[in-house]
Enzyme design. Structure first.
Site, mmCIF file in Angstrom:
data_model
loop_
_atom_site.group_PDB
_atom_site.id
_atom_site.type_symbol
_atom_site.label_atom_id
_atom_site.label_comp_id
_atom_site.label_asym_id
_atom_site.label_seq_id
_atom_site.Cartn_x
_atom_site.Cartn_y
_atom_site.Cartn_z
ATOM 1 N N ASP A 1 26.609 43.991 108.999
ATOM 2 C CA ASP A 1 26.498 44.000 107.550
ATOM 3 C C ASP A 1 25.697 42.764 107.132
ATOM 4 O OD1 ASP A 1 27.274 44.630 104.779
ATOM 5 O OD2 ASP A 1 28.575 42.876 104.956
ATOM 6 N N ASP B 1 25.479 41.202 103.283
ATOM 7 C CA ASP B 1 26.099 40.369 102.255
ATOM 8 C C ASP B 1 27.491 39.916 102.661
ATOM 9 O OD1 ASP B 1 24.046 40.383 100.213
ATOM 10 O OD2 ASP B 1 24.516 42.503 99.919
ATOM 11 N N GLU C 1 36.773 48.019 93.750
ATOM 12 C CA GLU C 1 36.416 47.888 95.161
ATOM 13 C C GLU C 1 37.479 47.134 95.947
ATOM 14 O OE1 GLU C 1 33.246 45.508 97.997
ATOM 15 O OE2 GLU C 1 32.606 46.040 95.974
ATOM 16 N N SER D 1 23.299 47.656 105.611
ATOM 17 C CA SER D 1 23.806 47.068 104.384
ATOM 18 C C SER D 1 23.821 48.054 103.222
ATOM 19 C CB SER D 1 22.939 45.855 103.996
ATOM 20 O OG SER D 1 23.287 45.355 102.725
ATOM 21 N N LYS E 1 29.205 54.182 104.864
ATOM 22 C CA LYS E 1 28.282 53.858 105.950
ATOM 23 C C LYS E 1 28.413 54.793 107.156
ATOM 24 C CE LYS E 1 27.536 49.000 104.789
ATOM 25 N NZ LYS E 1 27.640 47.597 105.216
#
Length: 301
Positions: A48, A50, A101, A169, A218
């Site tokens: 990933d 960030d 989230e 990402s 993902k």
């Protein structure tokens, strides 16, 4: 020293680091043994971006207070290139959807529609700004995104040993690539799978390519459809790095025999530690450096 002895020594050294947690010692040791035994030619890395390759927390240079690091999606709003209206809308979207989230009381399935809406609205907001490629370069130069300590060593070790490195990402591919290039951290062994801007013949962003990649989908992206796949199809060992439980899905789009999962637990450590140690083989807490990853790569010939 045998591969098993090396693996045991690595695990012992990790347990002496105050920011490292390993729940299943036997399983993690065995994964490390196989990675060391099979060598560099059988390994690739999926990471990933960030808050994994970049830091989660940074010091404000004026106040010395800790604050969130920039993300690839957040860089446009922190630059002085875009309008006040864009920045207000970006703040509104963040304040609306980020609490969803990270809400520990909501199920994954409940969050997905909100994440889709957040990403779609964020991209629509950005497209309205009619950004040029030059604007992206200027934004990255203006905004100080800090990389995680040790990332430069990890990437240079992978380059020198020809270990493919995939940046996977939910951010913005064009901005991530520009960030890495300006930091002299983008090498030939690297590939980025992320949300990609579409530019018209005048070099203005008019859309984003499908499929949309957000923090929880993902697993749906098949790496077999990318040019990168040829580099990794014979490499059956994966080291996966991510800062959210959703990042564990990143390896599902490619066939592999073994995946060593390394999780970066940057915040809410007491609340999330149990879930992370049960999901990841190794977790690195408190926004700490990449020394364990560096040591693993040093052990592989």
């Amino acid at each position: 020293m045998s591969a098993l002895s090396q693996a045991k020594a690595l695990v012992d050294s990790f347990l002496r680091i105050s920011t490292v947690r390993i729940n299943n010692l036997a399983n993690t040791t065995d994964k490390l043994r196989k990675i060391i035994q099979d060598g560099q030619s059988n390994l690739h890395i999926i990471s990933d971006f960030d808050m994994t390759m970049s830091r989660h927390w940074v010091r404000n240079k004026k106040t010395d207070a800790l604050e969130r690091n920039s993300s690839s999606h957040g860089i446009p709003a922190k630059s002085n290139i875009l309008s006040i209206e864009y920045k207000k809308e970006t703040d509104r979207l963040y304040n609306t959807y980020y609490p969803i989230e990270i809400d520990q009381n909501m199920k994954y399935e409940e969050k997905v529609p909100y994440m889709m809406k957040w990403w779609q609205e964020a991209h629509e907001n950005l497209v309205k700004q009619k950004l040029s490629k030059h604007d992206l370069q200027a934004m990255v130069q203006q905004v100080n995104l800090e990389f995680r300590a040790g990332l430069d060593q990890v990437l240079s070790q992978c380059k020198d040993s020809e270990v493919p490195f995939l940046v996977f990402s939910a951010g913005i591919s064009n901005i991530i690539e520009e960030l890495l290039k300006q930091a002299n951290l983008f090498y030939d062994n690297m590939h980025i799978v992320s949300n990609m801007m579409v530019f018209n013949e005048d070099g203005i962003c008019i859309d984003f390519k499908e499929p949309l990649i957000h923090v929880f989908n993902k697993s749906e992206f098949q790496l077999e459809t990318t040019p990168y796949f040829k580099l990794i199809e014979q490499r059956k060992n994966v080291i996966l790095m991510g800062d959210s439980l959703g990042d564990l899905q990143m390896s599902q789009g490619v066939s592999h025999d073994l995946c060593l999962n390394i999780g970066f637990l940057n915040h809410d450590i007491k609340a999330l530690e149990s879930a992370y140690v049960n999901a990841f083989d190794i977790i690195i807490e408190g926004d700490a450096n990449m020394d364990p990853v560096i040591e693993i790569l040093k052990s592989i010939e």
